[in-house]
Design a protein around this motif. Sequence first.
Motif, PDB file in Angstrom:
ATOM      1  N   THR A  33       0.801  -1.219   0.000  1.00  7.58           N
ATOM      2  CA  THR A  33       0.000   0.000   0.000  1.00  7.58           C
ATOM      3  C   THR A  33       0.840   1.279   0.000  1.00  7.58           C
ATOM      4  O   THR A  33       0.306   2.357   0.241  1.00  7.58           O
ATOM      5  N   SER A  34       2.133   1.128  -0.266  1.00  9.69           N
ATOM      6  CA  SER A  34       3.014   2.286  -0.447  1.00  9.69           C
ATOM      7  C   SER A  34       4.380   1.738  -0.862  1.00  9.69           C
ATOM      8  O   SER A  34       4.603   0.533  -0.803  1.00  9.69           O
ATOM      9  N   PRO A  35       5.299   2.615  -1.213  1.00  6.63           N
ATOM     10  CA  PRO A  35       6.643   2.136  -1.548  1.00  6.63           C
ATOM     11  C   PRO A  35       7.419   1.608  -0.336  1.00  6.63           C
ATOM     12  O   PRO A  35       8.445   0.957  -0.490  1.00  6.63           O
ATOM     13  N   GLU A  36       6.923   1.878   0.853  1.00  8.72           N
ATOM     14  CA  GLU A  36       7.620   1.440   2.065  1.00  8.72           C
ATOM     15  C   GLU A  36       7.440  -0.057   2.283  1.00  8.72           C
ATOM     16  O   GLU A  36       6.339  -0.581   2.196  1.00  8.72           O
ATOM     17  N   ARG A  37       8.519  -0.738   2.592  1.00  8.94           N
ATOM     18  CA  ARG A  37       8.518  -2.182   2.755  1.00  8.94           C
ATOM     19  C   ARG A  37       7.515  -2.662   3.802  1.00  8.94           C
ATOM     20  O   ARG A  37       6.869  -3.690   3.633  1.00  8.94           O
ATOM     21  N   ASP A  38       7.376  -1.939   4.905  1.00  4.56           N
ATOM     22  CA  ASP A  38       6.485  -2.368   5.996  1.00  4.56           C
ATOM     23  C   ASP A  38       4.998  -2.141   5.697  1.00  4.56           C
ATOM     24  O   ASP A  38       4.148  -2.671   6.408  1.00  4.56           O
ATOM     25  N   ASP A  39       4.691  -1.363   4.686  1.00  8.23           N
ATOM     26  CA  ASP A  39       3.294  -1.079   4.356  1.00  8.23           C
ATOM     27  C   ASP A  39       2.719  -2.203   3.495  1.00  8.23           C
ATOM     28  O   ASP A  39       2.447  -2.046   2.303  1.00  8.23           O
ATOM     29  N   THR A  40       2.569  -3.340   4.150  1.00  8.39           N
ATOM     30  CA  THR A  40       2.131  -4.566   3.486  1.00  8.39           C
ATOM     31  C   THR A  40       1.076  -5.255   4.331  1.00  8.39           C
ATOM     32  O   THR A  40       1.212  -5.342   5.552  1.00  8.39           O
ATOM     33  N   VAL A  41       0.030  -5.714   3.665  1.00 14.93           N
ATOM     34  CA  VAL A  41      -0.990  -6.530   4.324  1.00 14.93           C
ATOM     35  C   VAL A  41      -0.700  -7.965   3.918  1.00 14.93           C
ATOM     36  O   VAL A  41      -0.782  -8.306   2.742  1.00 14.93           O
ATOM     37  N   LEU A  42      -0.319  -8.780   4.882  1.00 12.83           N
ATOM     38  CA  LEU A  42      -0.029 -10.182   4.614  1.00 12.83           C
ATOM     39  C   LEU A  42      -1.307 -10.983   4.825  1.00 12.83           C
ATOM     40  O   LEU A  42      -1.769 -11.138   5.940  1.00 12.83           O
ATOM     41  N   VAL A  43      -1.897 -11.443   3.730  1.00 11.19           N
ATOM     42  CA  VAL A  43      -3.156 -12.180   3.788  1.00 11.19           C
ATOM     43  C   VAL A  43      -2.862 -13.652   4.043  1.00 11.19           C
ATOM     44  O   VAL A  43      -3.508 -14.304   4.856  1.00 11.19           O
ATOM     45  N   ARG A  44      -1.883 -14.175   3.330  1.00 13.38           N
ATOM     46  CA  ARG A  44      -1.434 -15.564   3.491  1.00 13.38           C
ATOM     47  C   ARG A  44       0.059 -15.551   3.304  1.00 13.38           C
ATOM     48  O   ARG A  44       0.538 -15.058   2.287  1.00 13.38           O
ATOM     49  N   ASP A  45       0.807 -16.058   4.247  1.00 16.14           N
ATOM     50  CA  ASP A  45       2.245 -16.077   4.118  1.00 16.14           C
ATOM     51  C   ASP A  45       2.633 -17.049   3.007  1.00 16.14           C
ATOM     52  O   ASP A  45       2.496 -18.264   3.157  1.00 16.14           O
ATOM     53  N   PRO A  46       3.104 -16.544   1.862  1.00 15.84           N
ATOM     54  CA  PRO A  46       3.424 -17.431   0.751  1.00 15.84           C
ATOM     55  C   PRO A  46       4.641 -18.318   1.023  1.00 15.84           C
ATOM     56  O   PRO A  46       4.871 -19.282   0.315  1.00 15.84           O
TER      57      PRO A  46
END
Length: 176
Positions: free
Chosen positions: A160-173
């Motif tokens: 949701t942004s260029p920042e690495r931490d701005d991630t929604v992990l729905v299923r850990d691939p």
Amino acid sequence: MPSAIGYVLGITKAYTTRVGAGPFPTELNDAIGETLGERGREFGTVTGRKRRCGWFDAVAVRQAIKTGGIKGIALTKLDVLDGFDEVKICTAYRCGGELLDYVPAGMTAQATLEPVYETVEGWRESTRSARSWANLSATAIKYIRRLEELIGAPVALLSTSPERDDTVLVRDPFAD
């Protein structure tokens, strides 16, 4: 088959881009295309050349998922679509009088494709920096769910942004 080695994660943007010449059915040569390019910083890192931008092409992504054995998608740059009143998704192509649900192999046929769009409600709320589903608007979630239906694969993670931490992990691939 690629999936024989395990979980295959595909990566795609929440809209479509292309570098260089060639067919691009969903390309937007207008203010919306410019906005996508500016917000998404769609410029080549080495050349600085502008990428061509357009609405999400569910036909091309679905075909890539099938041929690549992809089990889930990392959907990136959702925040670039923030603020649009409506968002379009290419669900098929019109080629001559025919309706196609696949990308034809020949470049001549590809050059004549007209996108068939489904228009969905946009969202005013910012998705930038969201790190969980709770931080997303219902309309943004509805967009993501519709993409999943159209491409035939779940969104495993969402940026949701260029920042690495701005991630929604729905299923850990990468989980067992």
